[in-house]
Write a protein that holds these residues in place. Structure first.
Motif, mmCIF file in Angstrom:
data_model
loop_
_atom_site.group_PDB
_atom_site.id
_atom_site.type_symbol
_atom_site.label_atom_id
_atom_site.label_comp_id
_atom_site.label_asym_id
_atom_site.label_seq_id
_atom_site.Cartn_x
_atom_site.Cartn_y
_atom_site.Cartn_z
ATOM 1 N N ASP A 1 10.495 -8.770 2.885
ATOM 2 C CA ASP A 1 10.277 -8.332 1.514
ATOM 3 C C ASP A 1 10.275 -6.809 1.416
ATOM 4 O OD1 ASP A 1 10.166 -10.879 0.562
ATOM 5 O OD2 ASP A 1 7.991 -11.054 0.760
ATOM 6 N N ALA A 2 10.346 -6.125 2.538
ATOM 7 C CA ALA A 2 10.370 -4.660 2.511
ATOM 8 C C ALA A 2 11.731 -4.167 2.022
ATOM 9 C CB ALA A 2 10.063 -4.110 3.892
ATOM 10 N N LYS A 3 11.725 -2.960 1.462
ATOM 11 C CA LYS A 3 12.962 -2.409 0.887
ATOM 12 C C LYS A 3 13.520 -1.261 1.728
ATOM 13 C CE LYS A 3 12.831 -4.936 -2.929
ATOM 14 N NZ LYS A 3 11.988 -5.987 -2.278
ATOM 15 N N LYS A 4 12.735 -0.794 2.684
ATOM 16 C CA LYS A 4 13.193 0.309 3.533
ATOM 17 C C LYS A 4 12.414 0.316 4.841
ATOM 18 C CE LYS A 4 11.745 3.491 0.411
ATOM 19 N NZ LYS A 4 10.877 2.792 -0.544
ATOM 20 N N VAL A 5 12.886 1.120 5.775
ATOM 21 C CA VAL A 5 12.150 1.338 7.019
ATOM 22 C C VAL A 5 11.669 2.782 7.047
ATOM 23 C CG1 VAL A 5 12.360 1.583 9.531
ATOM 24 C CG2 VAL A 5 13.335 -0.420 8.391
ATOM 25 N N LEU A 6 10.394 2.941 7.364
ATOM 26 C CA LEU A 6 9.803 4.263 7.502
ATOM 27 C C LEU A 6 9.396 4.392 8.964
ATOM 28 C CD1 LEU A 6 9.093 6.605 5.681
ATOM 29 C CD2 LEU A 6 6.994 5.438 5.041
ATOM 30 N N ALA A 7 10.251 5.053 9.748
ATOM 31 C CA ALA A 7 10.003 5.142 11.183
ATOM 32 C C ALA A 7 9.384 6.501 11.495
ATOM 33 C CB ALA A 7 11.302 4.968 11.955
ATOM 34 N N VAL A 8 8.258 6.485 12.190
ATOM 35 C CA VAL A 8 7.533 7.735 12.464
ATOM 36 C C VAL A 8 7.430 7.970 13.967
ATOM 37 C CG1 VAL A 8 6.233 7.531 10.312
ATOM 38 C CG2 VAL A 8 5.234 6.645 12.437
ATOM 39 N N GLU A 9 7.338 9.231 14.326
ATOM 40 C CA GLU A 9 7.385 9.583 15.750
ATOM 41 C C GLU A 9 6.153 9.125 16.528
ATOM 42 O OE1 GLU A 9 8.506 13.674 16.537
ATOM 43 O OE2 GLU A 9 7.552 13.675 18.514
ATOM 44 N N THR A 10 4.954 9.338 15.956
ATOM 45 C CA THR A 10 3.737 9.139 16.743
ATOM 46 C C THR A 10 2.922 7.915 16.300
ATOM 47 O OG1 THR A 10 2.380 10.478 15.256
ATOM 48 C CG2 THR A 10 3.498 11.633 17.053
ATOM 49 N N MET A 11 2.136 7.380 17.236
ATOM 50 C CA MET A 11 1.216 6.300 16.909
ATOM 51 C C MET A 11 0.128 6.811 15.964
ATOM 52 S SD MET A 11 1.986 3.338 17.906
ATOM 53 C CE MET A 11 0.497 2.298 17.842
ATOM 54 N N GLY A 12 -0.214 8.089 16.065
ATOM 55 C CA GLY A 12 -1.211 8.656 15.167
ATOM 56 C C GLY A 12 -0.765 8.511 13.717
ATOM 57 N N MET A 13 0.482 8.883 13.441
ATOM 58 C CA MET A 13 0.998 8.784 12.069
ATOM 59 C C MET A 13 1.162 7.332 11.658
ATOM 60 S SD MET A 13 1.758 10.202 9.289
ATOM 61 C CE MET A 13 1.648 11.941 9.729
ATOM 62 N N TYR A 14 1.557 6.482 12.613
ATOM 63 C CA TYR A 14 1.680 5.055 12.337
ATOM 64 C C TYR A 14 0.344 4.497 11.833
ATOM 65 C CZ TYR A 14 1.760 0.052 13.484
ATOM 66 O OH TYR A 14 1.634 -1.309 13.435
ATOM 67 N N HIS A 15 -0.732 4.806 12.577
ATOM 68 C CA HIS A 15 -2.036 4.279 12.171
ATOM 69 C C HIS A 15 -2.470 4.867 10.830
ATOM 70 C CE1 HIS A 15 -3.058 1.585 15.383
ATOM 71 N NE2 HIS A 15 -2.700 2.473 16.296
ATOM 72 N N ARG A 16 -2.110 6.117 10.582
ATOM 73 C CA ARG A 16 -2.405 6.725 9.274
ATOM 74 C C ARG A 16 -1.723 5.920 8.172
ATOM 75 N NH1 ARG A 16 -6.033 7.875 7.586
ATOM 76 N NH2 ARG A 16 -6.476 9.073 9.438
ATOM 77 N N LEU A 17 -0.435 5.644 8.331
ATOM 78 C CA LEU A 17 0.322 4.947 7.279
ATOM 79 C C LEU A 17 -0.165 3.508 7.096
ATOM 80 C CD1 LEU A 17 3.985 6.250 7.740
ATOM 81 C CD2 LEU A 17 2.102 7.216 6.434
ATOM 82 N N VAL A 18 -0.546 2.858 8.193
ATOM 83 C CA VAL A 18 -1.073 1.496 8.066
ATOM 84 C C VAL A 18 -2.406 1.535 7.332
ATOM 85 C CG1 VAL A 18 -1.985 -0.500 9.348
ATOM 86 C CG2 VAL A 18 0.137 0.608 10.093
ATOM 87 N N GLN A 19 -3.252 2.493 7.714
ATOM 88 C CA GLN A 19 -4.581 2.598 7.122
ATOM 89 C C GLN A 19 -4.518 2.943 5.626
ATOM 90 O OE1 GLN A 19 -8.168 5.512 8.299
ATOM 91 N NE2 GLN A 19 -7.419 4.267 9.957
ATOM 92 N N GLU A 20 -3.586 3.801 5.262
ATOM 93 C CA GLU A 20 -3.453 4.190 3.851
ATOM 94 C C GLU A 20 -2.596 3.180 3.073
ATOM 95 O OE1 GLU A 20 -5.246 6.672 2.928
ATOM 96 O OE2 GLU A 20 -5.710 7.535 4.908
ATOM 97 N N GLU A 21 -2.219 2.099 3.743
ATOM 98 C CA GLU A 21 -1.385 1.048 3.138
ATOM 99 C C GLU A 21 -0.073 1.582 2.576
ATOM 100 O OE1 GLU A 21 -3.996 -1.264 0.601
ATOM 101 O OE2 GLU A 21 -4.930 -2.172 2.368
ATOM 102 N N ALA A 22 0.499 2.524 3.299
ATOM 103 C CA ALA A 22 1.781 3.103 2.885
ATOM 104 C C ALA A 22 2.894 2.060 2.921
ATOM 105 C CB ALA A 22 2.145 4.271 3.802
ATOM 106 N N TRP A 23 2.750 1.065 3.798
ATOM 107 C CA TRP A 23 3.767 -0.002 3.858
ATOM 108 C C TRP A 23 3.847 -0.726 2.527
ATOM 109 C CZ3 TRP A 23 1.627 -4.921 3.247
ATOM 110 C CH2 TRP A 23 0.231 -4.984 3.381
ATOM 111 N N ASP A 24 2.696 -0.865 1.841
ATOM 112 C CA ASP A 24 2.644 -1.522 0.549
ATOM 113 C C ASP A 24 3.148 -0.564 -0.540
ATOM 114 O OD1 ASP A 24 2.065 -3.533 -1.232
ATOM 115 O OD2 ASP A 24 -0.027 -2.954 -1.471
ATOM 116 N N GLN A 25 2.597 0.652 -0.519
ATOM 117 C CA GLN A 25 2.956 1.654 -1.528
ATOM 118 C C GLN A 25 4.464 1.934 -1.564
ATOM 119 O OE1 GLN A 25 0.573 5.216 -1.160
ATOM 120 N NE2 GLN A 25 2.087 6.485 -2.225
ATOM 121 N N PHE A 26 5.083 2.012 -0.388
ATOM 122 C CA PHE A 26 6.510 2.375 -0.334
ATOM 123 C C PHE A 26 7.419 1.163 -0.097
ATOM 124 C CE2 PHE A 26 4.348 6.295 1.252
ATOM 125 C CZ PHE A 26 4.687 7.124 0.193
ATOM 126 N N ASP A 27 6.869 -0.050 -0.153
ATOM 127 C CA ASP A 27 7.668 -1.248 0.170
ATOM 128 C C ASP A 27 8.426 -1.048 1.470
ATOM 129 O OD1 ASP A 27 7.103 -2.971 -1.948
ATOM 130 O OD2 ASP A 27 8.461 -1.882 -3.275
#
Lengths: 356, 356
Positions: free
Chosen positions: A186-212
């Motif tokens: 159901d996602a509309k794009k891939v947001l690939a990030v370099e570090t696990m730190g940023m990954y956890h930030r985006l998961v925690q801020e629910e960026a996967w939902d916000q940006f589909d």
């Protein structure tokens, strides 16, 4: 939902090539001719940047291995054993690491390789001679693939995995990426990030939902399985790929390896490169515009940036001007530097601006 | 099923300590006394091996930080800001990486740290002064935890994850390991292995089923979250922990860090060390008994092995004789070396023999 289905089973294809190879060798022996094998050259002079496809590929030069040459006979026999080992893996529906194959070779009639570098080269020979990936031969790197969080459901040999339900650390791409089937997305794009730190930030801020988006952690230089995933997500699921890296030569390199492939893997880039992936990482302009905390460029950074200026993959105007600007200001910045303005700034300000 | 339930919420405990600290500082200021903070010394001379508990711990030496000292006043203020940052993370039920805190400090009134080493030290101060883990303060390392495959079901803040259904690459332990709740466990032991290569071998051969085990990939030197998982699996689930590493000084070190903790983390080993974990890695005797493919010990290996002989953690007879034997034969071997005898040899022969 899938835009395009996988049709061929790459392991079956690989086996076919191996069996053909064996038959040819057998034919030669029956005719009392020395068996031969043609292997595309992987030397620097045969690695070319393909402007049309926008990645590195191998040129036309081909070498011939023959069992008639005393200097090549042992290697030829080891190549046969490696091919037989791979066939047995495919038949048993198993996989092995390159390291395991190296140790297994200790039990071969030909004797072992005495150095893993040599057995790895034989695997590269098989890959480039037959145009198949080592993964399809049943040989896997040890490294983990990326972590993924977002609205994707896959099938791994009967096991259904939902990438929003595999834990906060996400669904980990297995080295056997090619066997993974995309069931639902159901996602509309891939947001690939370099570090696990940023990954956890985006998961925690629910960026996967916000940006589909499927949030993907590259974990530095991406593993082959990760690059294969990005390629397949782009081609089979039709998702645009966005690459968010640090603003430094290594970050640019990480992004470009996804986009155009590496020279070292020129023989297999057509299966890995994602020429339409977009770089949305930190640039020299971002450093100025956002007044980011920075580090000074080191001598090696400067040297590397100057090399990039002459690299055909960085020839477009934006790359050229950003690299020159970075050299001029003499500074680099990491993707986590946006936390100067609060932990969610990157999700609320930087990414929306870059993605629009 | 859980043998022992977690009772206290470690983040609430951590917040309580932070608030107490703030109140004490406020009291001092009201009394026009300079605020102070007592921090246990983490210098080498204060790191002691605790024979009874079988891990490194801190001794009695305590230093006092005071805002009355001109040389300490900035650091004292930064420590206050860091404590406030952590309190805000706990209140918001968020986490941040150490790197994010470092960048966040650029926005503090006190000014930033100019070097992450310094902000990390302030975090260690808070951990050792208040006897809490950084994870409980909301601060996370970037690194991934281990991968797990086997009959375990956990809850991560409402998300239920089954470690046989998270993909072949397994369930990845999140850095927020302490928030994970164990719901169900049918496994009878933990089989922790050094490399991802061996992990995939054990998953593929269904060793998790054969041995009733949670197969855990340590991925080299285990992350804090992995060590916390092993400790909790041992204490809360009552599972014996078996450590299968390479037969070389680094493999021994990896195992011993799980068993007895590292000297560097002496202030927190009581939360991480698993003194009853058993080493079932490759030994010098195994190299001889199984006639394994080996590499010659390097000069650094020899030096390191000699250090281990004098290390209190390796003082028992088995370690002493195996280390001496390895020095004598001058060889080391990796865990994947058993593939000399076939890919499943390790599962069918080596592990059953070691586990019995």
């Amino acid at each position: 939902m899938p835009k395009k289905k996988k049709t061929k089973d790459p392991r079956k294809e690989a086996k076919k090539k191996l069996v053909e190879f064996g038959s040819e060798v057998l034919e030669s022996i029956k005719k009392t001719e020395p068996p031969r094998m043609k292997v595309p050259s992987r030397s620097t002079s045969n690695i070319l940047y393909d402007d049309k496809n926008r990645f590195y590929t191998l040129g036309e030069k081909v070498g011939t291995r023959t069992a008639a040459n005393m200097r090549q006979v042992k290697k030829f026999a080891q190549t046969m054993c490696a091919a037989e080992f791979c066939r047995s893996l495919i038949d048993a529906d198993k996989t092995a690491t390159l390291r395991e194959m190296y140790y297994t070779s200790e039990g071969w009639e030909t004797g072992g390789f005495s150095d893993q570098g040599r057995s790895d080269k034989v695997v590269e020979d098989l890959e480039s001679a037959f145009g198949v990936k080592r993964e399809d031969l049943g040989l896997l790197p040890e490294e983990d693939g990326a972590s993924i969080f977002g609205e994707l459901v896959v099938d791994e040999g009967g096991m259904e995995v939902n990438a929003t339900e595999a834990g906060r650390a996400g669904y980990t791409i297995p080295p056997t990426m090619n066997d993974v089937e995309f069931l639902e997305c159901d996602a509309k794009k891939v947001l690939a990030v370099e570090t696990m730190g940023m990954y956890h930030r985006l998961v925690q801020e629910e960026a996967w939902d916000q940006f589909d988006a499927l949030v993907v952690a590259l974990k530095g230089q991406p593993a082959r399985a990760t690059r294969r995933f990005l390629k397949r997500a782009n081609e089979e699921l039709g998702l645009p790929i966005h690459l968010f890296t640090d603003g430094d030569p290594f970050g640019f390199h990480i992004a470009m390896v996804v986009i155009s492939g590496s020279a070292k893997l020129a023989y297999i880039n057509h299966e890995l490169a994602v020429p339409d992936a977009k770089f949305i990482g930190v640039t020299a302009s971002d450093i100025e515009d956002y007044d980011l905390p920075t580090d000074k460029l080191r001598e090696t950074d400067v040297k590397r940036l100057k090399q990039l200026l002459d690299d055909p993959r960085y020839s477009d105007d934006t790359w050229q001007s950003e690299i020159k600007k970075m050299l001029k200001i003499g500074k680099k910045a990491e993707q986590q530097a946006f936390s100067k303005y609060g932990l969610d700034y990157v999700v609320n300000e930087y990414l929306p601006s870059k993605l629009s």
